[in-house]
Motif scaffolding. Structure first.
Motif, mmCIF file in Angstrom:
data_model
loop_
_atom_site.group_PDB
_atom_site.id
_atom_site.type_symbol
_atom_site.label_atom_id
_atom_site.label_comp_id
_atom_site.label_asym_id
_atom_site.label_seq_id
_atom_site.Cartn_x
_atom_site.Cartn_y
_atom_site.Cartn_z
ATOM 1 N N SER A 65 39.096 34.476 83.525
ATOM 2 C CA SER A 65 39.785 34.401 84.290
ATOM 3 C C SER A 65 41.378 33.461 84.013
ATOM 4 C CB SER A 65 39.358 34.064 85.731
ATOM 5 O OG SER A 65 39.244 33.034 85.667
ATOM 6 N N ARG A 66 42.040 34.225 84.685
ATOM 7 C CA ARG A 66 43.350 32.754 84.604
ATOM 8 C C ARG A 66 43.087 31.735 84.909
ATOM 9 N NH1 ARG A 66 48.901 35.656 86.783
ATOM 10 N NH2 ARG A 66 49.287 35.878 84.865
ATOM 11 N N ARG A 67 42.363 31.532 85.937
ATOM 12 C CA ARG A 67 41.733 30.400 86.786
ATOM 13 C C ARG A 67 41.399 29.712 85.799
ATOM 14 N NH1 ARG A 67 38.821 29.800 92.226
ATOM 15 N NH2 ARG A 67 39.109 27.382 93.016
ATOM 16 N N GLU A 68 39.806 29.931 85.308
ATOM 17 C CA GLU A 68 38.902 29.343 84.126
ATOM 18 C C GLU A 68 40.179 28.687 82.665
ATOM 19 O OE1 GLU A 68 36.698 32.327 83.422
ATOM 20 O OE2 GLU A 68 35.175 31.091 85.051
ATOM 21 N N GLU A 71 42.267 25.218 84.026
ATOM 22 C CA GLU A 71 41.548 24.878 84.534
ATOM 23 C C GLU A 71 41.136 23.856 83.474
ATOM 24 O OE1 GLU A 71 40.124 23.015 86.690
ATOM 25 O OE2 GLU A 71 41.564 24.210 87.986
ATOM 26 N N ARG A 72 40.482 24.692 81.967
ATOM 27 C CA ARG A 72 40.175 24.579 80.612
ATOM 28 C C ARG A 72 41.761 24.072 79.766
ATOM 29 N NH1 ARG A 72 39.333 28.588 78.775
ATOM 30 N NH2 ARG A 72 41.127 29.263 77.060
ATOM 31 N N ARG A 73 42.674 23.833 80.095
ATOM 32 C CA ARG A 73 44.368 23.660 79.461
ATOM 33 C C ARG A 73 44.988 22.387 80.069
ATOM 34 N NH1 ARG A 73 48.423 29.060 79.783
ATOM 35 N NH2 ARG A 73 46.848 29.100 81.068
ATOM 36 N N ARG A 74 44.576 22.285 81.922
ATOM 37 C CA ARG A 74 44.398 20.696 82.320
ATOM 38 C C ARG A 74 43.532 19.884 81.931
ATOM 39 N NH1 ARG A 74 43.533 22.635 88.546
ATOM 40 N NH2 ARG A 74 45.859 23.578 88.132
ATOM 41 N N GLY A 75 42.683 20.481 81.599
ATOM 42 C CA GLY A 75 41.750 19.255 81.226
ATOM 43 C C GLY A 75 42.190 18.896 80.216
#
Length: 158
Positions: A65-68, A71-75
């Motif tokens: 999903s776009r949300r996942e 989140e991965r990029r934010r990490g």
């Protein structure tokens, strides 16, 4: 004689923080470049997911999903930001060690050249901190390694 020495010391007081600032700025700009250049590339690389021990399933990132992905990029950004902050801390620690060492010496000689007699307290502080410059640089140099050992050591978690 003091004027000649003082000019070079004042130049160093300005030059050293500017150099540390340039190093930090360069690291930060490279970090931003990497984030923008490679931000979308991870979504095109297929990911291998273990559904069982016998077979591997290749899943495209499109099922993610776009949300996942966000989140991965934010990490990833947070990890890079930690590195940049660590570099900034290290550079600042070297500058503080330099200032702590040479400030007493500079102030002591300035007061002595103005008043004509040395101040005991300033001379004492100057003679105390000047030989400690190598030790302070060692502490700054060893600090990241000590922090890493503390973080990785399970026995230090008390």
């Amino acid at each position: 004689r003091w004027l000649f020495y003082g000019i070079f010391l004042l130049f160093a007081y300005i030059f050293i923080p500017v150099c540390m600032g340039v190093v930090f700025w360069k690291v930060r700009s490279n970090e931003k470049l990497i984030q923008t250049k490679y931000a979308g590339m991870a979504s095109t690389i297929p990911q291998v997911r273990n559904s069982s021990a016998s077979n591997n399933v290749v899943v495209g990132r499109s099922s993610e999903s776009r949300r996942e992905r966000k989140e991965r990029r934010r990490g990833r950004r947070a990890r890079m930001s930690k590195r940049t902050k660590a570099i900034a801390k290290q550079g600042l620690a070297y500058v503080v060690a330099f200032y702590l060492t040479y400030s007493w010496h500079f102030v002591s000689h300035t007061v002595e050249s103005i008043t004509g007699k040395p101040s005991f307290a300033l001379v004492f502080l100057s003679q105390l901190f000047f030989p400690l410059q190598g030790f302070m640089n060692f502490i700054v140099y060893a600090r990241p390694r000590v922090e890493r050992v503390k973080r990785d050591s399970p026995s230090s978690q008390t």
